[in-house]
Design an enzyme around this catalytic site. Structure first.
Site, PDB file in Angstrom:
ATOM      1  N   GLY A  33       0.827  -1.192   0.000  1.00  0.00           N
ATOM      2  CA  GLY A  33       0.000   0.000   0.000  1.00  0.00           C
ATOM      3  C   GLY A  33       0.858   1.237   0.000  1.00  0.00           C
ATOM      4  CB  CYS A  34       1.415   4.246  -1.146  1.00  0.00           C
ATOM      5  SG  CYS A  34       0.051   4.739  -2.180  1.00  0.00           S
ATOM      6  CG  MET A  35       0.188   8.181   4.091  1.00  0.00           C
ATOM      7  SD  MET A  35       1.465   8.772   5.162  1.00  0.00           S
ATOM      8  CE  MET A  35       0.596  10.106   5.931  1.00  0.00           C
TER       9      MET A  35
END
Lengths: 894, 118
Positions: free
Chosen positions: B116-118
């Site tokens: 994932g990423c922020m």
């Protein structure tokens, strides 16, 4: 031991208690009354455990049960239930005083004791009574309002029914109570530590006493002989990679060769009870070879500095942003300001400790690891845990959450608890202390920067140059992404034709940074909005009109080069103008003597969602047999009110009454991946995805001639062999930043606003008192005004803490007192003005608001300080000593 | 493809590749950014790059299950769902796809990167 008898909520209970057993333990562990909470390691600091003992509000963690034979105790469970709440509980819900709900039972019990003896308390009396009850979410304003409302209910001047919103004329823009509010107010909402379980083991962790050291050996032998100890685990016992990887796999679950920061986990002990586990952990013998530590970015970047991570440079990354030719623009500027600013390490400070429960469901090959915590990106956490622990079949379940403010974008206690449950094959409960919770969690990154900002002879901004350093601490968490977030919002609200920025991220042997309400932009916006004030003063411009003249306009580009098509910020300044004039006029009478008053403003524009090309949320909607719907999506609600947002949006889109809107949001097995509750994205992304799912359902219904959402439509779909459950996926049409130029399209939409601080400064003590904060915010269409107001009030309080008090010092800060947690005594008057410019791509025109609030507050307060005294503080927090130092150096001040 | 220009995509570590006659945006690790941009032709050409000259029925059973599950549930299946849904053991799936389940099968099925990423 001693046998005692107590009246608890009117029932006579007889118990055998230890000499040191406290009332809180009796209530929570013996009587399973878990409405009273534990946050502060039983130091009596937080008030979350407050109950009424013989008519007095007391902190039950401080009262020895052995002394209470014959006493009468009332807990939150003794007041009311969600179906039949007490008037106090009604008042807290209807006043919007319940956000995460962790502090609420204690607040209500203290308020009850107050109102029982004083039915008409003044605000000062309410503040005095509640001065030992902490809340991180609300900023206390709505709690004060709730106590006043409860007084009116109890005196018969008003009733809950008179205040319940009318939902017959539509549900948008209505301050409907949150669906979970009564459970939170009545103490029936189960937080992780409240979950009952049988046969569980308790976990304690052996943690490094060094900031940096090599692990030479671990001797578990002495611990294994301790009473109750079942086993000890070290890194070699972990099946997976033993690395928690978000962006960079630099954080071990259990340290194997070295420790990088004080408190790093080295081994864990499980035992029959928590006290036995803690004693076992104390008995584990670890030998270390201390290594030189770097405690500041300057030390870390010095020549020949020791590496925080062996073989890796301490400079993690450098990111540029180049728009136009900033150096030339500043060279030719008619007016220029240059200054250095810094912000401090800040703890997000959720009241709930980092509790976790993990166990195996099923046996043999079918065994699954179940982890219960309060993550805000649970599908992602499953994937991180799968890799770290080497366990494929895993389910994460979110309990009720006692606040988080970004901290739970990271895995904290889950990896250790899950590893222990896997290794020992037994249920494991980990209830870390508050100090330990502080050690295992991310913080708000400290930022230091040098900034130059220029304007032409017309007072229009020409260029901005910024060099900044973000202290990563020992682990990366989301550090690289937070450097990017600073650049994605660097130019704030304004049109700055030329920009040059260089940002670097630096490892140190300190507590590490991560997501923290706003995550990056609040720090940088403090510097930018301070510089805006300095520049306005330098050219003799009115601060508000200067900002208005320089506001970005549709068709112009932010610092990333993105040309925006909507930018309602100027309207916020226009709305503030009369308040600003009034405040300046009032403060003008206090420009002499030892108490000076001042007024400061600051703006903010905050991008919604995850920046980059793939911010995505998926939500499913199912038509139920009774004509209601169930929405499924991993949409955490640690206090923001996402339950109300989803319910009101769904009711609005379908016409279904809110009672028949059901939500399933807290379980990875039952939900599509709606990603995180971060970046103020829940409304925009997950609310938007839910509306797309409703559209898909509606389309399927239309194909068989069903028009309205009702039981008959469900039957028609079933009869036609069509599904009753449909997915909606929302993807932001954005791009990543170019690594060479920092150019790109980070966000589809933004929330804007401006804040005004009115302060009084004591020139002798350096005390800065906030008299009032006024916040104008344009979050697009407002779905639930009371919830939006609550988010803003809580953010103002947190921003004031950042400006004036809060600083986390790793190894010294150990509880809420040493952290200077804001109390109700620090709370201030606030006025919230909501503008509603519908956003083109927002669901019903809405965007999020929670994180934005942190952007303007610190700068507005520092600008007010300058307006009052002629000087300012550049390095937060502006403690009285720093204010005095600034005053001593101020021009014209002796 | 979304607004990401080829130059910005390349500069940021993303890739724009031509599969099945179309430009497809991939992330840094070669996963499709948009699962709906997938086609069977995309899978065949990506497989060829991984050293699989052809996809046989066993590959397609797994790829179709992964996609059907993803679009029905909004997430990738867990191992036991995959085993129950395809009849293959995890070991068999790992052997069928270079890169195994996550880097191989999941990538060829056009599912997004599990990171994932922020």
């Amino acid at each position: 031991m001693r046998k005692i008898g107590l009246h608890v909520n009117g029932i006579w209970r007889e118990l055998v208690v230890g000499e040191d057993t406290v009332l809180l333990e009796v209530l929570r562990e013996d009587l399973r009354l878990t409405g009273a909470k534990q946050s502060c390691d039983r130091k009596g600091q937080c008030g979350a455990c407050t109950v009424i003992l013989n008519g007095q509000a007391v902190r039950s963690c401080l009262r020895k049960a052995a002394d209470l034979d014959g006493a009468e105790v009332i807990t939150i469970e003794g007041l009311g239930t969600p179906d039949n709440p007490h008037l106090l509980q009604e008042a807290f819900v209807l006043a919007g005083a319940v956000q995460c709900g962790f502090c609420t039972p204690g607040m209500i019990m203290t308020a009850k004791a107050l109102l029982d003896r004083n039915p008409t308390p003044s605000e000062a009396e309410i503040k005095k009574a509640l001065s030992r009850n902490l809340c991180r979410c609300t900023g206390y304003r709505k709690i004060i309002g709730a106590v006043q409302l409860a007084g009116r209910f109890l005196r018969g001047e008003s009733s809950p029914d008179q205040l319940r919103p009318n939902l017959t004329q539509g549900v948008l823009g209505v301050s409907m109570p949150r669906p979970t509010a009564y459970a939170r107010a009545c103490g029936t909402a189960q937080f992780t530590a409240d979950l009952p379980s049988r046969g569980e083991l308790h976990l304690a962790v052996v943690r490094s006493p060094h900031h940096h050291a090599r692990i030479k050996g671990i001797d578990a032998g002495p611990a294994m002989t301790m009473p109750g100890v079942v086993g000890v685990m070290t890194a070699k016992d972990i099946r997976g990679t033993n690395r928690i990887k978000y962006l960079v796999p630099d954080q071990p679950v259990l340290c194997d060769r070295t420790v990088q920061v004080l408190g790093d986990p080295v081994a864990l002990v499980v035992a029959r009870s928590r006290s036995e586990a803690l004693a076992g952990a104390d008995a584990v013998q670890v030998s270390y070879e201390p290594l030189a530590a770097v405690r500041t970015p300057a030390e870390a970047l010095a020549e020949n500095a020791p590496s925080v991570h062996e073989g890796q440079p301490n400079l993690c990354s450098t990111q540029l942003q180049i728009k136009g030719d900033a150096l030339a623009a500043l060279e030719g500027a008619a007016a220029l300001v240059e200054a250095e600013f810094s912000t401090q390490l800040i703890h997000q400070a959720p009241l709930e400790p980092e509790a976790c429960v993990a166990f195996l469901e099923g046996e043999g090959e079918e065994a699954r690891l179940i982890v219960i915590g309060r993550g805000i990106n649970i599908h992602h956490h499953v994937m991180v845990l799968q890799g770290a622990l080497g366990c494929e079949d895993l389910r994460y379940e979110e309990a009720f959450s006692g606040g988080q403010f970004g901290i739970k974008l990271d895995i904290t206690s889950e990896a250790l608890t899950g590893a222990a449950a896997l290794h020992f094959g037994r249920p494991v409960r980990y209830l870390p202390t508050l100090t330990e919770s502080m050690w295992m969690t991310t913080k708000r990154h400290p930022l230091s920067c040098r900034l130059r900002l220029g304007a032409d002879h017309k007072g229009l901004l020409t260029g901005l140059e910024v060099d900044f350093t973000l202290e990563n601490g020992a682990y990366t968490s989301w550090g690289n992404a937070i450097v990017l977030r600073i650049l994605q919002m660097l130019s704030g609200c304004y049109h700055i034709p030329h920009v040059k920025a260089v940002g670097q991220l630096v490892y140190t042997n300190n507590a590490w940074g991560g997501a923290a309400r706003g995550a990056g932009p609040p720090q940088m916006n403090f510097a930018l909005e301070s510089a805006m004030e300095l520049l306005a003063r330098k050219i003799g411009a009115d601060p508000l009109e200067f900002r208005l003249a320089n506001s970005l306009k549709p068709g112009q580009a932010i610092s990333t080069g993105q040309v925006v098509d909507e930018w309602p910020f100027p309207g916020c300044l226009e709305a503030l103008r009369p308040h600003y004039r009034r405040a300046l006029s009032e403060a003008a009478a206090f420009k002499e003597g030892n108490r000076r008053r001042g007024v400061g403003i600051a703006g903010g524009s905050f991008g919604i969602g995850k920046a980059g090309p793939a911010d995505k949320s998926t939500v499913a909607v199912e038509l139920n047999p009774d004509g209601g719907i169930t929405a499924y999506g991993s949409i955490a609600d640690p206090g923001e009110g996402n339950d109300a947002m989803l319910t009101q949006l769904a009711a609005h889109a379908t016409g279904i009454p809110v009672e028949k809107i059901r939500l399933v949001t807290r379980d990875t097995d039952r939900t599509p991946d709606a990603s995180s509750a971060s970046g103020s994205r829940a409304t925009y992304m997950s609310g938007g995805a839910m509306l797309l799912a409703i559209e898909a359902l509606q389309k399927a219904m239309g194909e068989i001639g069903a028009v309205t959402f009702e039981a008959a439509a469900y039957q028609q779909l079933v009869d036609a062999g069509k599904p009753v459950k449909y997915l909606g996926t929302k993807i932001q049409q954005t791009t990543p930043l170019d690594p060479q130029t920092g150019q790109g399209i980070p966000y589809e939409s933004r929330v804007h606003g401006v804040q005004m601080a009115e302060v009084e400064v004591d020139l002798e003590s350096g005390d800065l008192k906030i008299l009032k904060m006024t916040a104008v915010v344009d979050p697009g269409t407002v779905i639930n005004p009371l919830i939006v107001e609550g988010q803003i009030e809580g953010g103002l309080d947190m921003g004031a803490g950042m400006a004036l008090r809060e600083e986390y010092v790793h190894g010294e800060t150990r509880d809420w007192v040493t952290y200077k947690f804001p109390t109700i005594r620090n709370s201030f008057e606030s006025e919230i003005i909501l503008l509603q410019t519908p956003r083109r791509k927002g669901p019903v025109g809405a965007v999020g608001v929670g994180e934005f609030v942190l952007l303007p507050t610190a700068a507005a307060i520092m600008n007010a300080l300058e307006n009052a005294t002629g000087t300012r503080v550049y390095h937060l927090p502006a403690t009285p000593n720093k204010v005095l130092a600034a005053l001593a150096g101020a021009p014209g001040k002796a | 493809m979304n607004q990401l220009s080829e130059s910005a995509a390349t500069a940021s570590g993303h890739k724009v590749c031509r599969y099945d006659g179309r430009k497809i945006l991939l992330d840094q690790e070669g996963f499709l950014v948009d699962p709906s941009a997938w086609s069977e032709g995309v899978a065949v050409e990506m497989a060829r790059e991984q050293g699989l000259e052809g996809l046989d029925e066993a590959h397609w059973v797994i790829i179709r299950f992964l996609r059907d599950y993803y679009f029905a549930h909004g997430k990738a299946p867990l191992s036991r769902d995959l085993k129950n849904g395809t009849g293959f053991s995890l070991l068999e799936i790992e052997r069928l796809f270079p890169g195994g389940l996550k880097e191989g099968a999941r990538r060829l099925a056009g599912l997004p990167n599990p990171r994932g990423c922020m």
